[in-house]
Scaffold this motif. Structure first.
Motif, short mmCIF file in Angstrom:
data_model
loop_
_atom_site.label_atom_id
_atom_site.label_comp_id
_atom_site.label_asym_id
_atom_site.label_seq_id
_atom_site.Cartn_x
_atom_site.Cartn_y
_atom_site.Cartn_z
N UNK A 65 6.74 9.36 8.43
CA UNK A 65 7.92 9.89 8.58
C UNK A 65 7.23 10.67 6.96
N UNK A 66 6.56 10.70 6.04
CA UNK A 66 6.55 11.96 5.12
C UNK A 66 5.37 12.78 5.72
N UNK A 67 4.83 12.43 6.76
CA UNK A 67 3.64 13.46 7.83
C UNK A 67 4.54 14.60 8.71
N UNK A 68 5.72 14.20 9.23
CA UNK A 68 6.21 15.20 10.07
C UNK A 68 6.97 15.90 8.90
N UNK A 95 -6.87 5.42 4.07
CA UNK A 95 -7.33 4.51 5.02
C UNK A 95 -7.70 5.02 6.55
N UNK A 96 -6.80 6.00 7.20
CA UNK A 96 -6.92 6.27 8.29
C UNK A 96 -8.18 7.88 8.20
N UNK A 130 0.72 -1.37 0.18
CA UNK A 130 0.40 0.04 -0.13
C UNK A 130 0.73 1.28 -0.13
N UNK A 131 0.69 2.29 -0.59
CA UNK A 131 1.74 3.15 -0.55
C UNK A 131 1.22 4.74 0.20
N UNK A 132 1.59 5.51 0.45
CA UNK A 132 1.46 6.33 1.71
C UNK A 132 0.58 6.94 1.30
N UNK A 133 -0.18 7.36 0.42
CA UNK A 133 -1.10 8.46 -0.07
C UNK A 133 -2.24 6.81 0.39
N UNK A 134 -2.49 5.68 -0.18
CA UNK A 134 -3.41 4.77 0.52
C UNK A 134 -3.95 4.58 1.78
N UNK A 194 1.52 14.75 0.83
CA UNK A 194 2.45 13.95 0.48
C UNK A 194 2.41 12.71 -0.98
N UNK A 195 1.23 13.14 -1.70
CA UNK A 195 1.91 12.38 -3.06
C UNK A 195 2.61 13.75 -4.00
N UNK A 196 2.77 14.84 -3.51
CA UNK A 196 4.35 15.55 -4.76
C UNK A 196 5.58 15.68 -3.58
N UNK A 197 4.88 15.63 -2.39
CA UNK A 197 6.55 15.80 -1.46
C UNK A 197 6.45 17.06 -1.36
N UNK A 198 5.45 18.21 -1.65
CA UNK A 198 5.82 19.45 -1.38
C UNK A 198 4.61 20.30 0.16
#
Ligand code: ADP
Length: 413
Positions: free
Chosen positions: A107-110, A9-10, A1-5, A47-51
């Motif tokens: 890690x991606x959200x921080x 989910x949450x 599952x990707x991070x976006x998925x 999260x999707x774009x990293x920006x």
């Protein structure tokens, strides 16, 4: 599952938890729900774009909707709110996802939350500064308006007072004439003398009030003529002789360089400016004291020093005394009078002197070690006046051309 998925989910749990923890009251909750949905959409984009910049419009909206009391309070309301959202997000990740999945999403959200904190703090500070600047500007405008109306009031009141004063002066002059030959002359003459002194003093105060309004509105017109400082000082010495004798004081005028040199200025106004300073020196020096006038010639200027050995002026008060209605504590203890020791006045004299000297392109300031009514440290007033070899307007220059030729023979040869 990707991070976006994982994030999607949450979403339902996240939404209800965030709304629960941040909003109180049904109406507010509905509004917050919509806002948090939008926030979550943008979080997905980051999260999707990293920006993390995707969050900016929402953060700027939040920071801009700060209320006046938010802006006035010293603590931030948005930072704790964001902290709450971040904590809930991390908790929901841990609860809803496998530990490894939770870790990679966190890690991606921080970085997005870090960016959000920075952006919010920046926008909040920016808004606060803008709010404070606007407040300051409106206070400045209020003060300006107040000052203008004070000045208008002074001008109107002074002109209105002049008419009845002229009537009193006229009738007392007529009364004096009609009493001329009567036997009771002496008593009446004394009474009329009292009225005369009172009206003279009143006229002086009214004239001062008019001068203050002229100065405050930049309307003081100078009548430029040849002036010699020494001659002004001699005239003032004669004029103030009676007061000096009454106070047993000695006035010495040093023949300083530049005092005998012709310059151009408004002699009446300069006399008035110097009179106020020297009268104050008399007023704030004890009986038997000395007042010395000295000076020096500087390139393009002459500096006049009025030195007294009176009570002195505290350094903190040395700028205040040139403001209008400035009266320092000690001078209010005594009766009002023009030359009596520490006689109280309306506090306009030095403001007018400064206005006159400023209008000439000069400067006035005072030096004194401090106020001490036991040891009399004294004060020195400095009056800097430009030496003008010709008047500023050509009409006057033409009128005084022969005098100017005499004063500057090199120029004509
Ligand atoms: P006033 O009409 O009260 O004399 P001024 O503008 O002439 O008003 O002076 C303002 C105040 O500055 C005075 O009330 C006094 O407290 C202080 N002051 C002025 N000149 C002197 C001086 N030579 N020595 C001590 N205090 C002075």
């Amino acid at each position: 599952m990707s991070e976006v998925e994982l994030l999607r989910k949450i979403r339902p749990t996240w939404l209800s938890r965030v709304v629960q923890s941040t909003a109180h009251g049904a109406g507010v909750r509905q509004d917050i729900r919509q806002q948090m949905e939008r926030f979550f959409d943008l979080l997905e984009q980051t999260v999707e774009s990293g920006d993390p910049g995707w969050l900016d419009p929402m953060l700027v909206d939040w920071a801009s909707s700060m209320t006046q009391s938010d802006l006035e309070s010293e603590t931030s309301h948005l930072t704790p709110f964001l902290g709450e959202v971040m904590q809930t997000t991390l908790a929901v990740c841990q609860e809803q996802l496998e530990p490894a999945q939770a870790l990679s999403l966190i890690n991606l959200l921080i970085p997005s939350f870090t960016h959000a904190f920075e952006k919010t703090a920046q926008t909040e500070v920016h808004n606060r500064i803008r709010y404070a600047t606007d407040e300051l500007e409106s206070v400045r405008q209020d003060i300006e308006k107040l000052d203008r109306s004070k000045s208008d009031f002074i001008a109107v009141a002074a002109h209105e007072l002049k008419t009845p004063l002229t009537l009193i002066e006229g009738y007392s002059a007529m009364l004096k004439d009609s009493l001329g030959s009567q036997a009771a002359q002496e008593t009446e003459a004394a009474l009329l003398g009292g009225i005369g002194n009172g009206t003279r003093r009143l006229r002086e105060i009214i004239d001062d009030m008019i001068d203050v309004s002229l100065i405050d509105n930049n309307l003081m017109a100078l009548n430029f003529q040849p002036v010699w400082i020494s001659r002004l000082l001699i005239a003032l010495g004669n004029e103030l002789n009676e007061a000096l004798q009454e106070r047993q004081q000695k006035l010495t005028v040093e023949p300083f360089p530049g005092s005998n040199q012709m310059s151009f200025g408004d002699p009446e106004r300069l006399l008035q400016a110097l009179r106020n300073v020297i009268s104050n020196a008399i007023k704030f020096t004890p009986d038997g004291g000395t007042i010395k006038i000295d000076g020096r010639l500087l390139p393009g200027f002459v500096e006049v020093l009025v030195i007294d050995n009176g009570i002195g002026i505290d350094p903190d008060d040395q700028a205040i005394i040139f403001e209008k209605f400035a009266r320092l504590g000690s001078s209010q203890l005594h009766s009002s009078g023009k030359t009596k020791f520490k006689g109280g006045g309306p506090g306009l004299g030095l403001h007018i002197s400064k206005g006159i000297i400023d209008a000439h392109g000069g400067a006035i300031w005072v030096e004194s070690p401090g106020c001490d009514e036991m040891n009399f440290p004294g004060s020195t007033f400095h009056i800097l006046l430009p030496m003008r070899s010709e008047p500023p307007d050509t009409k006057t220059a033409r009128l005084f051309a022969p005098l100017m030729d005499q004063a500057n023979p090199i120029k004509t040869s």
